[in-house]
Structures are given as C-alpha cells and as structure tokens.
Design a protein around this motif. Sequence first.
Motif, PDB file in Angstrom:
ATOM      1  N   VAL A  70     -30.220 -27.743  20.368  1.00 18.18           N
ATOM      2  CA  VAL A  70     -30.118 -27.542  18.923  1.00 18.18           C
ATOM      3  C   VAL A  70     -30.887 -28.633  18.190  1.00 18.18           C
ATOM      4  O   VAL A  70     -31.635 -28.361  17.249  1.00 18.18           O
ATOM      5  N   LEU A  71     -30.738 -29.875  18.626  1.00 21.15           N
ATOM      6  CA  LEU A  71     -31.414 -30.992  17.962  1.00 21.15           C
ATOM      7  C   LEU A  71     -32.929 -30.898  18.088  1.00 21.15           C
ATOM      8  O   LEU A  71     -33.652 -31.264  17.158  1.00 21.15           O
ATOM      9  N   TYR A 120     -28.316 -16.294  10.835  1.00 19.40           N
ATOM     10  CA  TYR A 120     -29.601 -16.537  10.182  1.00 19.40           C
ATOM     11  C   TYR A 120     -29.492 -17.660   9.150  1.00 19.40           C
ATOM     12  O   TYR A 120     -30.352 -18.535   9.076  1.00 19.40           O
ATOM     13  N   THR A 121     -28.424 -17.648   8.371  1.00 16.30           N
ATOM     14  CA  THR A 121     -28.250 -18.634   7.308  1.00 16.30           C
ATOM     15  C   THR A 121     -27.910 -20.021   7.853  1.00 16.30           C
ATOM     16  O   THR A 121     -28.363 -21.029   7.319  1.00 16.30           O
ATOM     17  N   HIS A 122     -27.129 -20.065   8.921  1.00 17.53           N
ATOM     18  CA  HIS A 122     -26.667 -21.331   9.505  1.00 17.53           C
ATOM     19  C   HIS A 122     -26.903 -21.332  11.020  1.00 17.53           C
ATOM     20  O   HIS A 122     -25.942 -21.366  11.799  1.00 17.53           O
ATOM     21  N   PRO A 123     -28.161 -21.291  11.458  1.00 16.42           N
ATOM     22  CA  PRO A 123     -28.415 -21.141  12.896  1.00 16.42           C
ATOM     23  C   PRO A 123     -27.891 -22.295  13.749  1.00 16.42           C
ATOM     24  O   PRO A 123     -27.446 -22.073  14.875  1.00 16.42           O
ATOM     25  N   TYR A 124     -27.901 -23.513  13.223  1.00 17.21           N
ATOM     26  CA  TYR A 124     -27.440 -24.646  14.029  1.00 17.21           C
ATOM     27  C   TYR A 124     -25.922 -24.605  14.205  1.00 17.21           C
ATOM     28  O   TYR A 124     -25.411 -24.844  15.300  1.00 17.21           O
ATOM     29  N   ALA A 125     -25.207 -24.287  13.150  1.00 17.92           N
ATOM     30  CA  ALA A 125     -23.750 -24.161  13.255  1.00 17.92           C
ATOM     31  C   ALA A 125     -23.390 -22.988  14.167  1.00 17.92           C
ATOM     32  O   ALA A 125     -22.481 -23.089  14.995  1.00 17.92           O
ATOM     33  N   TYR A 126     -24.112 -21.891  14.024  1.00 15.30           N
ATOM     34  CA  TYR A 126     -23.855 -20.727  14.871  1.00 15.30           C
ATOM     35  C   TYR A 126     -24.107 -21.074  16.338  1.00 15.30           C
ATOM     36  O   TYR A 126     -23.319 -20.720  17.214  1.00 15.30           O
ATOM     37  N   ALA A 127     -25.199 -21.780  16.600  1.00 18.27           N
ATOM     38  CA  ALA A 127     -25.517 -22.175  17.975  1.00 18.27           C
ATOM     39  C   ALA A 127     -24.410 -23.043  18.561  1.00 18.27           C
ATOM     40  O   ALA A 127     -24.021 -22.872  19.719  1.00 18.27           O
ATOM     41  N   ALA A 128     -23.892 -23.950  17.755  1.00 19.76           N
ATOM     42  CA  ALA A 128     -22.826 -24.836  18.234  1.00 19.76           C
ATOM     43  C   ALA A 128     -21.575 -24.048  18.607  1.00 19.76           C
ATOM     44  O   ALA A 128     -20.906 -24.368  19.588  1.00 19.76           O
ATOM     45  N   THR A 129     -21.271 -23.000  17.846  1.00 18.69           N
ATOM     46  CA  THR A 129     -20.081 -22.204  18.158  1.00 18.69           C
ATOM     47  C   THR A 129     -20.294 -21.308  19.366  1.00 18.69           C
ATOM     48  O   THR A 129     -19.333 -20.765  19.904  1.00 18.69           O
ATOM     49  N   ARG A 130     -21.531 -21.159  19.785  1.00 20.41           N
ATOM     50  CA  ARG A 130     -21.852 -20.307  20.935  1.00 20.41           C
ATOM     51  C   ARG A 130     -22.110 -21.112  22.205  1.00 20.41           C
ATOM     52  O   ARG A 130     -22.549 -20.575  23.209  1.00 20.41           O
ATOM     53  N   ASN A 174     -39.456 -25.006  15.546  1.00 17.62           N
ATOM     54  CA  ASN A 174     -39.788 -26.284  14.929  1.00 17.62           C
ATOM     55  C   ASN A 174     -41.229 -26.565  15.315  1.00 17.62           C
ATOM     56  O   ASN A 174     -41.524 -26.903  16.462  1.00 17.62           O
ATOM     57  N   TRP A 175     -42.125 -26.388  14.371  1.00 22.37           N
ATOM     58  CA  TRP A 175     -43.548 -26.513  14.664  1.00 22.37           C
ATOM     59  C   TRP A 175     -43.945 -27.961  14.922  1.00 22.37           C
ATOM     60  O   TRP A 175     -44.983 -28.208  15.533  1.00 22.37           O
ATOM     61  N   SER A 176     -43.138 -28.937  14.493  1.00 29.59           N
ATOM     62  CA  SER A 176     -43.446 -30.347  14.775  1.00 29.59           C
ATOM     63  C   SER A 176     -43.159 -30.702  16.225  1.00 29.59           C
ATOM     64  O   SER A 176     -43.958 -31.355  16.886  1.00 29.59           O
ATOM     65  N   SER A 177     -41.995 -30.284  16.709  1.00 31.10           N
ATOM     66  CA  SER A 177     -41.605 -30.639  18.079  1.00 31.10           C
ATOM     67  C   SER A 177     -42.046 -29.600  19.101  1.00 31.10           C
ATOM     68  O   SER A 177     -42.041 -29.864  20.295  1.00 31.10           O
ATOM     69  N   GLY A 178     -42.369 -28.397  18.631  1.00 26.48           N
ATOM     70  CA  GLY A 178     -42.723 -27.318  19.545  1.00 26.48           C
ATOM     71  C   GLY A 178     -41.509 -26.615  20.130  1.00 26.48           C
ATOM     72  O   GLY A 178     -41.641 -25.741  20.976  1.00 26.48           O
ATOM     73  N   ALA A 179     -40.318 -26.982  19.670  1.00 29.05           N
ATOM     74  CA  ALA A 179     -39.089 -26.389  20.201  1.00 29.05           C
ATOM     75  C   ALA A 179     -38.823 -25.028  19.571  1.00 29.05           C
ATOM     76  O   ALA A 179     -39.183 -24.765  18.427  1.00 29.05           O
ATOM     77  N   CYS A 180     -38.185 -24.186  20.354  1.00 28.22           N
ATOM     78  CA  CYS A 180     -37.813 -22.857  19.892  1.00 28.22           C
ATOM     79  C   CYS A 180     -36.391 -22.579  20.369  1.00 28.22           C
ATOM     80  O   CYS A 180     -36.052 -22.830  21.520  1.00 28.22           O
ATOM     81  N   LEU A 181     -35.576 -22.078  19.476  1.00 23.54           N
ATOM     82  CA  LEU A 181     -34.190 -21.755  19.782  1.00 23.54           C
ATOM     83  C   LEU A 181     -33.984 -20.277  19.486  1.00 23.54           C
ATOM     84  O   LEU A 181     -34.284 -19.813  18.382  1.00 23.54           O
ATOM     85  N   ARG A 182     -33.495 -19.537  20.472  1.00 27.00           N
ATOM     86  CA  ARG A 182     -33.280 -18.096  20.312  1.00 27.00           C
ATOM     87  C   ARG A 182     -31.795 -17.810  20.460  1.00 27.00           C
ATOM     88  O   ARG A 182     -31.176 -18.195  21.453  1.00 27.00           O
ATOM     89  N   LEU A 183     -31.230 -17.127  19.465  1.00 27.43           N
ATOM     90  CA  LEU A 183     -29.796 -16.848  19.441  1.00 27.43           C
ATOM     91  C   LEU A 183     -29.551 -15.354  19.315  1.00 27.43           C
ATOM     92  O   LEU A 183     -30.091 -14.713  18.414  1.00 27.43           O
ATOM     93  N   GLN A 184     -28.746 -14.800  20.189  1.00 27.09           N
ATOM     94  CA  GLN A 184     -28.309 -13.410  20.067  1.00 27.09           C
ATOM     95  C   GLN A 184     -27.079 -13.396  19.165  1.00 27.09           C
ATOM     96  O   GLN A 184     -26.228 -14.278  19.273  1.00 27.09           O
TER      97      GLN A 184
END
Length: 82
Positions: A78-79, A61-71, A41-51
């Motif tokens: 995530v936010l 890739y298509t739903h990274p936030y949902a995937y992150a929540a399940t992990r 997120n270039w606005s907040s500077g946040a980076c989320l990395r998911l294996q």
Amino acid sequence: MALSERTRRELLEVARREQGPVEVALFWDPDLASATVVVWNWSSGACLRLQADPEEAKYAYTHPYAYAATRGVPARDVLLAA
C-alpha cells in the motif's frame, strides 16, 4: 473460436482521477459483475490492484488505501502505491 478469444474479457473504465503522481481508476467487468480498482504511482512505478464487490466499488475507488488495508493487503504494498 480461439482460446484467447474466449478468455479475453472487456473491462469498462468507469472513473479515473489523478493527484500528483498517483492515478486511480475504477473498472467494471460485466461478465463477472465485479469491480477492479487500480492505483498507479508514476513516481515509484508501483501499481496496486484491488478487486471489489459491486456494493463496495465506490468506497474502494474513493478510499483505495483504506480499502486495501481492510482486505489484508500488506502495508508495504500500500505504501509503495501511495
């Protein structure tokens, strides 16, 4: 061979997309046969990395936030990347 040469791995970029300030990329590690999804997120500077396992890479890739929540990724992390 130097240690750094033996431990360095080449990640292959498979896909990348952008929407507003958020950029999502899918990388493949041929040595480990695993996928990594990175959300910036270039606005907040946040980076989320998911294996992701190979069979889950497209969904991650298509739903990274949902995937992150399940992990079990903390909602706060995530936010920040959303």
